[in-house]
Design a protein around this motif. Structure first.
Motif, PDB file in Angstrom:
ATOM      1  N   CYS A  75       1.811  55.918 -45.021  1.00  0.00           N
ATOM      2  CA  CYS A  75       0.962  55.032 -45.821  1.00  0.00           C
ATOM      3  C   CYS A  75       1.516  53.899 -46.560  1.00  0.00           C
ATOM      4  O   CYS A  75       1.190  52.838 -46.504  1.00  0.00           O
ATOM      5  CB  CYS A  75      -0.127  55.659 -46.454  1.00  0.00           C
ATOM      6  N   ALA A  76       2.178  54.323 -47.567  1.00  0.00           N
ATOM      7  CA  ALA A  76       3.034  53.297 -48.402  1.00  0.00           C
ATOM      8  C   ALA A  76       4.145  52.456 -47.580  1.00  0.00           C
ATOM      9  O   ALA A  76       3.865  51.264 -48.060  1.00  0.00           O
ATOM     10  CB  ALA A  76       3.786  54.385 -49.363  1.00  0.00           C
ATOM     11  N   ARG A 105       4.473  47.064 -45.784  1.00  0.00           N
ATOM     12  CA  ARG A 105       4.886  45.881 -44.878  1.00  0.00           C
ATOM     13  C   ARG A 105       3.408  44.933 -44.512  1.00  0.00           C
ATOM     14  O   ARG A 105       3.544  43.838 -44.398  1.00  0.00           O
ATOM     15  CB  ARG A 105       4.882  46.749 -43.328  1.00  0.00           C
ATOM     16  N   PHE A 106       2.310  45.464 -44.663  1.00  0.00           N
ATOM     17  CA  PHE A 106       0.953  44.831 -44.437  1.00  0.00           C
ATOM     18  C   PHE A 106       1.245  43.571 -45.550  1.00  0.00           C
ATOM     19  O   PHE A 106       0.576  42.555 -45.301  1.00  0.00           O
ATOM     20  CB  PHE A 106      -0.030  45.662 -44.844  1.00  0.00           C
ATOM     21  N   ARG A 107       1.518  44.170 -47.019  1.00  0.00           N
ATOM     22  CA  ARG A 107       1.560  43.137 -47.970  1.00  0.00           C
ATOM     23  C   ARG A 107       2.532  41.855 -47.498  1.00  0.00           C
ATOM     24  O   ARG A 107       2.307  40.649 -47.692  1.00  0.00           O
ATOM     25  CB  ARG A 107       1.819  43.735 -49.312  1.00  0.00           C
ATOM     26  N   GLU A 108       3.578  42.394 -47.113  1.00  0.00           N
ATOM     27  CA  GLU A 108       4.537  41.243 -46.878  1.00  0.00           C
ATOM     28  C   GLU A 108       4.057  40.382 -45.657  1.00  0.00           C
ATOM     29  O   GLU A 108       4.116  39.163 -45.640  1.00  0.00           O
ATOM     30  CB  GLU A 108       5.784  42.015 -45.940  1.00  0.00           C
ATOM     31  N   LEU A 109       3.358  40.963 -44.565  1.00  0.00           N
ATOM     32  CA  LEU A 109       2.543  40.202 -43.476  1.00  0.00           C
ATOM     33  C   LEU A 109       1.627  39.306 -43.986  1.00  0.00           C
ATOM     34  O   LEU A 109       1.390  37.996 -43.719  1.00  0.00           O
ATOM     35  CB  LEU A 109       2.154  41.046 -42.350  1.00  0.00           C
ATOM     36  N   GLY A 111       2.262  49.505 -36.900  1.00  0.00           N
ATOM     37  CA  GLY A 111       3.093  49.631 -35.560  1.00  0.00           C
ATOM     38  C   GLY A 111       4.623  49.369 -35.999  1.00  0.00           C
ATOM     39  O   GLY A 111       5.571  50.192 -35.696  1.00  0.00           O
ATOM     40  N   GLU A 112       4.860  48.558 -37.155  1.00  0.00           N
ATOM     41  CA  GLU A 112       6.148  48.056 -37.356  1.00  0.00           C
ATOM     42  C   GLU A 112       6.860  49.296 -38.306  1.00  0.00           C
ATOM     43  O   GLU A 112       7.838  49.695 -38.331  1.00  0.00           O
ATOM     44  CB  GLU A 112       6.299  46.831 -38.015  1.00  0.00           C
ATOM     45  N   SER A 113       6.013  49.952 -39.193  1.00  0.00           N
ATOM     46  CA  SER A 113       6.378  51.180 -39.842  1.00  0.00           C
ATOM     47  C   SER A 113       6.759  52.375 -39.173  1.00  0.00           C
ATOM     48  O   SER A 113       7.862  53.270 -39.554  1.00  0.00           O
ATOM     49  CB  SER A 113       5.039  51.436 -40.903  1.00  0.00           C
ATOM     50  N   ALA A 114       6.299  52.467 -37.718  1.00  0.00           N
ATOM     51  CA  ALA A 114       6.799  53.527 -36.900  1.00  0.00           C
ATOM     52  C   ALA A 114       8.239  53.505 -36.835  1.00  0.00           C
ATOM     53  O   ALA A 114       8.880  54.577 -36.616  1.00  0.00           O
ATOM     54  CB  ALA A 114       6.181  53.354 -35.720  1.00  0.00           C
ATOM     55  N   GLN A 138       1.402  61.073 -38.646  1.00  0.00           N
ATOM     56  CA  GLN A 138       0.575  60.143 -39.830  1.00  0.00           C
ATOM     57  C   GLN A 138       0.450  58.932 -39.567  1.00  0.00           C
ATOM     58  O   GLN A 138      -0.804  58.478 -39.755  1.00  0.00           O
ATOM     59  CB  GLN A 138       1.537  60.283 -41.234  1.00  0.00           C
ATOM     60  N   LEU A 139       1.129  57.927 -38.726  1.00  0.00           N
ATOM     61  CA  LEU A 139       0.802  56.850 -38.302  1.00  0.00           C
ATOM     62  C   LEU A 139      -0.405  56.665 -37.460  1.00  0.00           C
ATOM     63  O   LEU A 139      -1.256  55.754 -37.481  1.00  0.00           O
ATOM     64  CB  LEU A 139       2.202  56.075 -37.860  1.00  0.00           C
ATOM     65  N   THR A 140      -0.484  57.607 -36.535  1.00  0.00           N
ATOM     66  CA  THR A 140      -1.658  57.573 -35.381  1.00  0.00           C
ATOM     67  C   THR A 140      -2.788  58.058 -36.297  1.00  0.00           C
ATOM     68  O   THR A 140      -3.720  57.178 -35.780  1.00  0.00           O
ATOM     69  CB  THR A 140      -1.249  58.755 -34.496  1.00  0.00           C
ATOM     70  N   ALA A 141      -2.877  58.503 -37.399  1.00  0.00           N
ATOM     71  CA  ALA A 141      -3.912  59.064 -38.009  1.00  0.00           C
ATOM     72  C   ALA A 141      -4.432  57.962 -38.956  1.00  0.00           C
ATOM     73  O   ALA A 141      -5.480  58.105 -39.631  1.00  0.00           O
ATOM     74  CB  ALA A 141      -4.060  60.500 -38.486  1.00  0.00           C
ATOM     75  N   LEU A 142      -3.303  57.022 -39.497  1.00  0.00           N
ATOM     76  CA  LEU A 142      -3.588  55.948 -40.441  1.00  0.00           C
ATOM     77  C   LEU A 142      -4.626  55.004 -40.169  1.00  0.00           C
ATOM     78  O   LEU A 142      -4.810  54.354 -39.158  1.00  0.00           O
ATOM     79  CB  LEU A 142      -2.423  55.143 -40.611  1.00  0.00           C
TER      80      LEU A 142
END
Length: 71
Positions: free
Chosen positions: A51-52, A57-61, A40-43, A7-11
């Motif tokens: 995705c969630a 994590r994106f919102r935190e960054l 990357g960090e979500s992995a 899922q992360l690779t396809a995100l």
């Protein structure tokens, strides 16, 4: 490769990424770099939707980058 990793690779970057960037006062390229970092960090995390997890994590960054941005 596990399901979570697939899922992360396809995100792909969400369509709302430019909106988040504008709200934080960042350009689209900076937001894309933060998104890639978040994915990357979500992995490393387990459970929940990839995705969630990445979006959270994106919102935190993004908040951190926005707060450290000179006015």
């Amino acid at each position: 490769m596990g399901e979570f990793q697939r899922q992360l690779t396809a995100l792909r970057a969400p369509k709302v990424l430019p909106w988040f960037a504008r709200q934080a006062g960042l350009d689209d390229e900076a937001a894309l770099r933060l998104w890639q970092r978040a994915v990357g960090e979500s992995a490393a995390e387990t459970g929940g939707s990839a995705c969630a997890t990445a979006l959270g994590r994106f919102r935190e960054l993004l908040d951190s980058a926005s707060a450290s941005r000179p006015v």
